[in-house]
Write a protein that holds these residues in place. Sequence first.
Motif, PDB file in Angstrom:
ATOM      1  N   VAL A 100      41.280  41.990  49.539  1.00  0.00           N
ATOM      2  CA  VAL A 100      41.785  40.400  49.355  1.00  0.00           C
ATOM      3  C   VAL A 100      41.783  40.066  47.849  1.00  0.00           C
ATOM      4  N   GLU A 101      42.916  39.746  47.194  1.00  0.00           N
ATOM      5  CA  GLU A 101      43.218  39.416  45.749  1.00  0.00           C
ATOM      6  C   GLU A 101      43.842  38.273  45.655  1.00  0.00           C
ATOM      7  N   ASP A 102      43.539  37.474  44.678  1.00  0.00           N
ATOM      8  CA  ASP A 102      44.011  36.132  44.275  1.00  0.00           C
ATOM      9  C   ASP A 102      45.682  36.238  43.747  1.00  0.00           C
ATOM     10  N   ILE A 103      45.750  37.195  42.848  1.00  0.00           N
ATOM     11  CA  ILE A 103      47.252  37.249  42.182  1.00  0.00           C
ATOM     12  C   ILE A 103      47.376  38.820  41.733  1.00  0.00           C
ATOM     13  N   ASP A 105      49.599  40.372  39.341  1.00  0.00           N
ATOM     14  CA  ASP A 105      50.493  40.347  38.071  1.00  0.00           C
ATOM     15  C   ASP A 105      51.166  41.850  37.641  1.00  0.00           C
ATOM     16  N   THR A 106      50.462  42.528  36.529  1.00  0.00           N
ATOM     17  CA  THR A 106      50.737  43.753  36.204  1.00  0.00           C
ATOM     18  C   THR A 106      50.797  44.752  37.595  1.00  0.00           C
ATOM     19  N   GLY A 107      49.944  44.560  38.027  1.00  0.00           N
ATOM     20  CA  GLY A 107      49.685  45.572  39.121  1.00  0.00           C
ATOM     21  C   GLY A 107      48.649  46.641  38.893  1.00  0.00           C
ATOM     22  N   PHE A 108      47.914  46.537  37.482  1.00  0.00           N
ATOM     23  CA  PHE A 108      46.996  47.522  37.044  1.00  0.00           C
ATOM     24  C   PHE A 108      45.688  47.566  38.043  1.00  0.00           C
ATOM     25  N   THR A 109      45.447  46.353  37.954  1.00  0.00           N
ATOM     26  CA  THR A 109      43.974  46.101  38.684  1.00  0.00           C
ATOM     27  C   THR A 109      44.001  46.736  40.033  1.00  0.00           C
ATOM     28  N   LEU A 110      44.952  46.182  40.925  1.00  0.00           N
ATOM     29  CA  LEU A 110      45.015  46.641  42.170  1.00  0.00           C
ATOM     30  C   LEU A 110      45.437  48.050  42.333  1.00  0.00           C
TER      31      LEU A 110
HETATM   32  C1  PRP Z   1      42.997  38.710  37.517  1.00  0.00           C
HETATM   33  C2  PRP Z   1      43.274  38.436  38.947  1.00  0.00           C
HETATM   34  C3  PRP Z   1      43.653  39.961  39.295  1.00  0.00           C
HETATM   35  C4  PRP Z   1      44.041  40.466  38.035  1.00  0.00           C
HETATM   36  C5  PRP Z   1      45.682  40.568  38.379  1.00  0.00           C
HETATM   37  O1  PRP Z   1      41.730  39.150  37.344  1.00  0.00           O
HETATM   38  O2  PRP Z   1      42.126  37.795  39.589  1.00  0.00           O
HETATM   39  O3  PRP Z   1      42.509  40.538  39.719  1.00  0.00           O
HETATM   40  O4  PRP Z   1      43.895  39.566  36.862  1.00  0.00           O
HETATM   41  O5  PRP Z   1      46.435  41.252  37.080  1.00  0.00           O
HETATM   42  P1  PRP Z   1      47.081  42.458  36.954  1.00  0.00           P
HETATM   43  O6  PRP Z   1      47.889  42.668  38.331  1.00  0.00           O
HETATM   44  O7  PRP Z   1      47.969  42.385  35.739  1.00  0.00           O
HETATM   45  O8  PRP Z   1      45.921  43.568  37.035  1.00  0.00           O
HETATM   46  P2  PRP Z   1      40.911  38.799  36.120  1.00  0.00           P
HETATM   47  O9  PRP Z   1      40.840  40.138  35.416  1.00  0.00           O
HETATM   48  O10 PRP Z   1      41.481  37.504  35.092  1.00  0.00           O
HETATM   49  O11 PRP Z   1      39.419  38.408  36.485  1.00  0.00           O
HETATM   50  P3  PRP Z   1      38.928  37.218  37.514  1.00  0.00           P
HETATM   51  O12 PRP Z   1      39.390  37.844  38.944  1.00  0.00           O
HETATM   52  O13 PRP Z   1      37.430  37.405  37.507  1.00  0.00           O
HETATM   53  O14 PRP Z   1      39.468  36.089  37.084  1.00  0.00           O
END
Ligand code: PRP
Length: 182
Positions: A100-103, A105-110
């Motif tokens: 479960v993810e909030d957003i 964005d670039t997709g790198f984290t996920l």
């Molecule tokens: C934000 C958000 C995602 C990620 C998305 O986390 O919660 O995990 O960025 O960005 P990406 O698709 O570009 O990787 P953040 O690093 O701000 O930490 P947080 O969840 O603690 O606010």
Amino acid sequence: MPDRPYVIDEMISAKTIAARVEALAADITAHFADTDKLIVVGLLRGSFVFIADLVRELRLPVEVDFLEASSYGNSTQSSREVRILKDLRGEIEGRDVLVVEDIVDTGFTLSHVMHILQGRKPRRLEICALLDKPARREVPIKATWTGFEIPDEFVVGYGIDFAQRNRNLPYIGKVRFTQNAG
Ligand code: PRP
């Protein structure tokens, strides 16, 4: 930047979010209907509000776990590093897992998190993201379930922060700066 004055305009109301969360949960419940126990993994910190609402609408046996990843911008966007700051408490091998993810964005984290979790050989591994900003994508990744596709706006609330503030807003808002930079 955090000192620059801004206002927050409501973009998605608490009521609209609640209705969408209910619908997502119904789809997820149907998808995992045969599971003995779904492991719902929240990515900290932004997902904490969404996961709390979502799990309460799931009509399934669930276990909740958390993972925290942090991304660091290097010299180029494409070499961005993602580090695991807090790992899961439980094993996921052979299990049904919902990230479960909030957003997105670039997709790198996920994409990094999914690569790590896939390596642990879950039976099924799916993603539910509340918000998706497809215009910002640099890594091709798509959630199985998405709450809302949004334009490339600076959003806060419902778990999402701006300089660690505004996570507690019950709605998704758009940051609008009231003074020009510099
Ligand atoms: C934000 C958000 C995602 C990620 C998305 O986390 O919660 O995990 O960025 O960005 P990406 O698709 O570009 O990787 P953040 O690093 O701000 O930490 P947080 O969840 O603690 O606010």
